[in-house]
Design an enzyme around this catalytic site. Structure first.
Site, PDB file in Angstrom:
ATOM      1  N   ARG A 169      48.876  18.188  25.504  1.00  0.00           N
ATOM      2  CA  ARG A 169      48.443  17.521  24.269  1.00  0.00           C
ATOM      3  C   ARG A 169      49.022  18.218  23.037  1.00  0.00           C
ATOM      4  O   ARG A 169      49.494  17.591  22.086  1.00  0.00           O
ATOM      5  CB  ARG A 169      46.908  17.536  24.232  1.00  0.00           C
ATOM      6  CG  ARG A 169      46.248  17.016  22.972  1.00  0.00           C
ATOM      7  CD  ARG A 169      44.743  17.083  23.183  1.00  0.00           C
ATOM      8  NE  ARG A 169      43.964  16.763  22.012  1.00  0.00           N
ATOM      9  CZ  ARG A 169      43.620  17.654  21.083  1.00  0.00           C
ATOM     10  NH1 ARG A 169      44.035  18.913  21.164  1.00  0.00           N
ATOM     11  NH2 ARG A 169      42.868  17.284  20.064  1.00  0.00           N
ATOM     12  N   ASP A 190      46.084  32.805  38.810  1.00  0.00           N
ATOM     13  CA  ASP A 190      46.227  34.183  39.302  1.00  0.00           C
ATOM     14  C   ASP A 190      46.424  35.195  38.166  1.00  0.00           C
ATOM     15  O   ASP A 190      46.252  36.396  38.370  1.00  0.00           O
ATOM     16  CB  ASP A 190      47.418  34.294  40.269  1.00  0.00           C
ATOM     17  CG  ASP A 190      47.143  33.627  41.607  1.00  0.00           C
ATOM     18  OD1 ASP A 190      46.040  33.079  41.777  1.00  0.00           O
ATOM     19  OD2 ASP A 190      48.032  33.656  42.481  1.00  0.00           O
ATOM     20  N   GLY A 230      28.379  41.685  39.832  1.00  0.00           N
ATOM     21  CA  GLY A 230      27.771  42.894  40.395  1.00  0.00           C
ATOM     22  C   GLY A 230      28.036  43.054  41.886  1.00  0.00           C
ATOM     23  O   GLY A 230      27.166  43.527  42.638  1.00  0.00           O
ATOM     24  N   LYS A 283      19.134  48.137  49.142  1.00  0.00           N
ATOM     25  CA  LYS A 283      19.778  46.890  48.659  1.00  0.00           C
ATOM     26  C   LYS A 283      19.485  45.755  49.633  1.00  0.00           C
ATOM     27  O   LYS A 283      19.597  45.926  50.844  1.00  0.00           O
ATOM     28  CB  LYS A 283      21.280  47.095  48.557  1.00  0.00           C
ATOM     29  CG  LYS A 283      21.652  47.883  47.341  1.00  0.00           C
ATOM     30  CD  LYS A 283      23.068  47.602  46.924  1.00  0.00           C
ATOM     31  CE  LYS A 283      23.256  48.028  45.489  1.00  0.00           C
ATOM     32  NZ  LYS A 283      23.617  47.001  44.596  1.00  0.00           N
ATOM     33  N   LEU A 284      19.128  44.620  49.079  1.00  0.00           N
ATOM     34  CA  LEU A 284      18.810  43.482  49.942  1.00  0.00           C
ATOM     35  C   LEU A 284      20.079  42.895  50.555  1.00  0.00           C
ATOM     36  O   LEU A 284      20.130  42.563  51.720  1.00  0.00           O
ATOM     37  CB  LEU A 284      18.118  42.390  49.133  1.00  0.00           C
ATOM     38  CG  LEU A 284      16.657  42.638  48.749  1.00  0.00           C
ATOM     39  CD1 LEU A 284      16.130  41.469  47.931  1.00  0.00           C
ATOM     40  CD2 LEU A 284      15.805  42.839  49.999  1.00  0.00           C
ATOM     41  N   HIS A 285      21.079  42.755  49.711  1.00  0.00           N
ATOM     42  CA  HIS A 285      22.311  42.119  50.183  1.00  0.00           C
ATOM     43  C   HIS A 285      23.490  43.073  49.959  1.00  0.00           C
ATOM     44  O   HIS A 285      23.351  44.086  49.253  1.00  0.00           O
ATOM     45  CB  HIS A 285      22.564  40.820  49.420  1.00  0.00           C
ATOM     46  CG  HIS A 285      22.646  41.029  47.946  1.00  0.00           C
ATOM     47  ND1 HIS A 285      21.703  40.539  47.071  1.00  0.00           N
ATOM     48  CD2 HIS A 285      23.531  41.720  47.184  1.00  0.00           C
ATOM     49  CE1 HIS A 285      22.027  40.901  45.844  1.00  0.00           C
ATOM     50  NE2 HIS A 285      23.122  41.626  45.888  1.00  0.00           N
ATOM     51  N   ARG A 335      28.331  37.048  56.885  1.00  0.00           N
ATOM     52  CA  ARG A 335      28.918  35.721  56.654  1.00  0.00           C
ATOM     53  C   ARG A 335      30.180  35.849  55.802  1.00  0.00           C
ATOM     54  O   ARG A 335      30.280  36.773  54.980  1.00  0.00           O
ATOM     55  CB  ARG A 335      27.936  34.819  55.917  1.00  0.00           C
ATOM     56  CG  ARG A 335      26.686  34.482  56.703  1.00  0.00           C
ATOM     57  CD  ARG A 335      26.988  33.444  57.787  1.00  0.00           C
ATOM     58  NE  ARG A 335      25.774  32.918  58.366  1.00  0.00           N
ATOM     59  CZ  ARG A 335      25.152  33.435  59.433  1.00  0.00           C
ATOM     60  NH1 ARG A 335      25.641  34.521  60.015  1.00  0.00           N
ATOM     61  NH2 ARG A 335      24.053  32.882  59.895  1.00  0.00           N
TER      62      ARG A 335
HETATM   63  O1  F6P Z   1      49.157  30.425  42.424  1.00  0.00           O
HETATM   64  C1  F6P Z   1      47.885  29.900  42.322  1.00  0.00           C
HETATM   65  C2  F6P Z   1      47.253  29.764  43.692  1.00  0.00           C
HETATM   66  O2  F6P Z   1      46.022  29.090  43.511  1.00  0.00           O
HETATM   67  C3  F6P Z   1      47.057  31.064  44.476  1.00  0.00           C
HETATM   68  O3  F6P Z   1      45.928  31.789  44.059  1.00  0.00           O
HETATM   69  C4  F6P Z   1      46.952  30.554  45.881  1.00  0.00           C
HETATM   70  O4  F6P Z   1      47.319  31.546  46.802  1.00  0.00           O
HETATM   71  C5  F6P Z   1      47.919  29.413  45.889  1.00  0.00           C
HETATM   72  O5  F6P Z   1      48.051  28.977  44.547  1.00  0.00           O
HETATM   73  C6  F6P Z   1      47.505  28.251  46.752  1.00  0.00           C
HETATM   74  O6  F6P Z   1      48.516  27.311  46.722  1.00  0.00           O
HETATM   75  P1  F6P Z   1      48.384  25.829  47.264  1.00  0.00           P
HETATM   76  O7  F6P Z   1      47.488  25.076  46.329  1.00  0.00           O
HETATM   77  O8  F6P Z   1      49.779  25.317  47.249  1.00  0.00           O
HETATM   78  O9  F6P Z   1      47.778  25.929  48.621  1.00  0.00           O
END
Ligand code: F6P
Length: 321
Positions: free
Chosen positions: A20, A127, A185, A213-215, A246
């Protein structure tokens, strides 16, 4: 000047704000913009159409990119790049603005060198790993998304006294992990920049549980490893003595959604600076933001190493104990 505008690589929330801004800045100064669909793929295929101020109304609050994006491998081949240059020239394009990360900028540098058409880049990647700039569009929104998700996971982690491994994006770098981990945290933050031995993690979990710590939440950048394989390792070392274990991969939900006010405003600023740079005769480079100021940098600087905030990691270790 007739300016071609495109987005390439992973979409980033805030790209629409840049689009834009470029269209309206150019138009206000008497210039034209053509939008290229699907990034370098659209350049190769000649998929471009004029974008006017009215065409970019109502997009500020939308995630993704209205121009669409792609990761186009063919652009690495000269034959296809030459096809792209022909399309740019036959559409009367005299300058290009590209939105994307370091990979996108490699292509941008080639366009400027090989075709002679000036190209300016705007760093857009969740990133935040483009060198020489403190900020990349999309990072703030991705952080918000990651923080929201980890906060929610903590509710279950606490209620069930579990160990959770949350894998966040960051293919090579730990920017999202560091800040999202600190803001929520997290008991432990794992990033590719630090070789934290996984053999130490069971002991850390044990100590945390023993002090009440709980978790135990581990925020791990994908560049450090995969959540599921760490879960299997911890299960083999600890069983479920210190709580069920998990793993959650936040994945692409980090990249979507309405951009934060920071990404919108930064998008407007980056877009204006990029357009003015092109109009004032800059021929090749990207817009970088450092200490509150904008600079134009050579494309190759996008690949320079930019450090994570080690102070934030240290602070988290102290405060999450
Ligand atoms: O570069 C941004 C990003 O989201 C990275 O964090 C991740 O590894 C990659 O792109 C995932 O790419 P795609 O959406 O092509 O799977």
């Amino acid at each position: 000047m007739r300016i071609a505008l495109l987005c390439s690589g992973g979409d980033a929330p805030g790209m629409n704000s840049v689009i834009r801004s470029v269209v309206r800045t150019a138009e206000s100064l008497g210039h034209e913009v053509v939008g290229v669909r699907r990034g370098y793929r659209g350049l190769i295929e000649g998929d471009m159409q004029e974008l006017r101020s009215r065409d970019v109304g109502g997009i500020l609050d939308r995630g993704g990119t209205v121009l669409l994006s792609s990761r186009e491998e063919r652009f690495k081949e000269l034959e296809y790049r030459e096809r792209a240059y022909m399309n740019l020239k036959s559409n009367g394009v005299e300058g290009v603005i590209v939105l994307g990360g370091e990979g996108t900028f490699k292509g941008a540098e080639l366009i400027a060198e090989e075709s002679g058409i000036p190209v300016i880049g705007v760093p857009c990647t969740i990133d935040n790993d483009v060198g020489a700039t403190d900020y990349c569009i999309g990072y703030d929104t991705a952080l918000r998304n990651a923080v929201d998700a980890i906060d929610k996971i903590r509710d279950t982690a606490s209620s069930h006294e579990r160990v959770f491994i949350v894998e966040v994006m960051g293919r090579k770098r730990g920017f999202i992990a560091v800040e999202a981990g600190l803001a929520t945290g997290a008991e432990l933050i794992l990033v590719p920049e630090e070789s934290f031995p996984k053999e130490m993690i069971p002991e850390e979990i044990k100590k945390a549980k023993e002090i009440g710590k709980l978790h135990y939440i581990i925020v791990m950048a994908e560049g450090y490893g995969r959540a599921e394989s760490l879960r299997e390792y911890l299960l083999s070392e600890l069983g479920e003595r210190y709580g069920e274990i998990r793993a959650t991969v936040l994945g692409h939900l980090q990249r979507g959604g309405s951009p934060t006010h920071t990404d919108r405003i930064m998008g407007m600023k980056f877009g204006e600076v990029a357009t003015e740079a092109l109009l004032s005769g800059e021929r090749s480079g990207f817009i970088a933001y450092r200490d509150g100021k904008f600079y134009i940098e050579d494309f190759e600087k996008a690949g320079e190493y930019k450090d994570i905030d080690w102070e934030a990691l240290r602070l988290n270790r102290r405060l999450s104990s």
